[in-house]
Motif scaffolding. Structure first.
Motif: not given
Length: 225
Positions: A7, A9, A35-37, A39, A47-49, A51
């Motif tokens: 993970l 960010t 900022q995004v997350r 994996l 990439v997730y913003d 959920r």
């Protein structure tokens, strides 16, 4: 997110990209500054913003490279269409087969008909159709619209819908070679009339009007036109 992965960010930069392990991956332009997350898996970058998944790229093995999805830049290109011809994202879309010679042929015709800026904006509107219509159907729509000289995104959208309606389960996708799509562009009015259900009402009786034709009027009461 149930899959295992490292993970991270990162922040989306002003070029709508994130940097992961010294490689650059495109993000939708609406996420610039956020900022995004991420994996980071062995073979892909997801990439997730919050959920919501907002991007998925094949992971680059070497460093200093970039994976740019042309779709991520379309809203920005609508405002600055002149940036499209030399865009790295366009080159990568061509190399991946997502931007086909059919797209190029329609784009050239649209620029010739409407001018460079307006023709390029029309192409970008066509590219936006890929978000909710399959690639094969959009390409079939482009071919049919190009053959008919209909150089608008609306015409391509209509023909793409017709291609989807013609295709039934178990049949191969539409032939995307230029000149092999036989469907012409039809009017919306004609399609709506053809789709109307049959009218079960009986035809009106006109016997009463026949009596008027047989009636002999006295000279003083004869109607005048």
């Amino acid at each position: 997110m149930t899959q295992a992965g490292r993970l991270l960010t990162p922040q989306v930069d002003r070029y709508a990209q994130i940097t992961v392990r010294q490689n650059h991956y495109s993000m939708p332009v609406r996420l610039i500054g956020r900022q995004v997350r991420v994996l980071l898996h062995a073979s892909e970058v997801v990439v997730y913003d919050g959920r919501a998944e907002v991007a998925r790229h094949e992971r680059l093995v070497t460093r200093g490279g970039s994976r740019l999805d042309l779709d991520h830049y379309l809203e920005g290109l609508l405002r600055k269409p002149g940036a499209l011809p030399g865009a790295t994202a366009l080159e990568q879309a061509r190399a991946a087969g997502k931007f086909t010679p059919v797209h190029d042929a329609w784009w050239e015709a649209a620029r010739h008909a409407h001018g460079d800026a307006a023709g390029t904006r029309a192409l970008i509107e066509v590219l936006l159709l890929h978000r909710h219509t399959s690639h094969d159907h959009v390409v079939a729509g482009i071919v049919a619209a190009l053959r008919a000289g209909a150089l608008t995104a609306d015409a391509v959208a209509l023909e793409a819908c017709l291609a989807a309606e013609r295709e039934t389960p178990g049949e191969p996708g539409p032939d995307t070679a230029l000149g092999h799509i036989a469907s012409p562009v039809v009017s919306l009015t004609a399609r709506r009339l053809a789709a109307l259900p049959p009218d079960p009402r009986p035809l009106p009786a006109v016997a009463a009007y026949d009596q008027l034709l047989r009636h002999t009027w006295p000279p003083a009461e004869r109607p005048t036109s």
